[in-house]
Design an enzyme around this catalytic site. Sequence first.
Site, PDB file in Angstrom:
ATOM      1  N   CYS A 186       6.311  72.328  45.472  1.00  0.00           N
ATOM      2  CA  CYS A 186       6.874  73.673  45.350  1.00  0.00           C
ATOM      3  C   CYS A 186       6.744  74.072  43.883  1.00  0.00           C
ATOM      4  O   CYS A 186       7.441  73.533  43.026  1.00  0.00           O
ATOM      5  CB  CYS A 186       8.329  73.714  45.801  1.00  0.00           C
ATOM      6  SG  CYS A 186       9.073  75.358  45.628  1.00  0.00           S
TER       7      CYS A 186
ATOM      8  N   CYS B 178       5.973  82.577  46.052  1.00  0.00           N
ATOM      9  CA  CYS B 178       5.595  81.202  46.373  1.00  0.00           C
ATOM     10  C   CYS B 178       4.609  80.749  45.314  1.00  0.00           C
ATOM     11  O   CYS B 178       3.487  81.268  45.232  1.00  0.00           O
ATOM     12  CB  CYS B 178       4.987  81.104  47.766  1.00  0.00           C
ATOM     13  SG  CYS B 178       4.409  79.443  48.211  1.00  0.00           S
TER      14      CYS B 178
END
Length: 291
Positions: A75, A222
């Site tokens: 992430c 993201c």
Amino acid sequence: MSETPFIKMNGLANDFAVVDARRGGVRPRSEIIRALADRARGIGFDQFITLEPSRIGADIFMRIDNADGGEVAACGNATRCVAALLMAENGTASASIETRAGLLLARNDADGSISVDMGVPRFDWEDIPLAEEFRDTRAIELQIGPVDAPVLHSPSVVNVGNPHAIFWVEDVSGHAIERFGPLLESHPIFPERANITVAEVTASDAVTIRTYERGVGLTQACGTAACATLVCAARTGRTGREATITMPGGDLFIRWDEHDHIWMTGPVESEFTGFFDTETGAWRRQEAAAE
């Protein structure tokens, strides 16, 4: 009641609850993570981050659980947030973070942004992974909509710590990614599911995207999708090897350097601290987080 402290952070509104398991914090069960992630009744976040001792001598091992309680390897925005915490804690301008996707290095830039080396992208179909062989992953055979007039088709695919499919469109606002994202995320071609992005190239150094993130849903930002978009855009000749990637939550600057490493740069924010009950998922807010 067994209370665990957490800090709520975000990178461009891609948000996280961070627990330090080196100091008594506890990674909760998946059903508790799902309850805490609920934006109506819980803390509300995209990912739950647990900081653990590194097994390879890095500053930290970062464990990542999506809002659905499933663990993932990478992430990007969370990496920048954790790097900011570590650099403040250690009084340093750099940090090393072990993840399931590998060792990531971060630095604190002069303007206060955090940059992370996200490693080398993987383009081979086995590494993404795909369920069948595609020799050229710059555009694979996948479409949604009528056969003779597909709504989306021929995505570029890549693994940047997790699988991504990038669909090139003329207008990102003209595609209901919140509707078709769940179908594509779980398409049989992606045995580990995939993050689904629609991308609009607006200049040779600028791309606008929207992403449906596996295990999370439609996101404000993201980081790995921004990285995936840039390398796929460069690989297909749509941009050069650096660009500003614009998402609903803001901008990230992505550079694919001469050694094929992807550098991601952007801001981070600490929102507040609090505690949650590891058995029930009940939680309480403590205070605004220190800047």
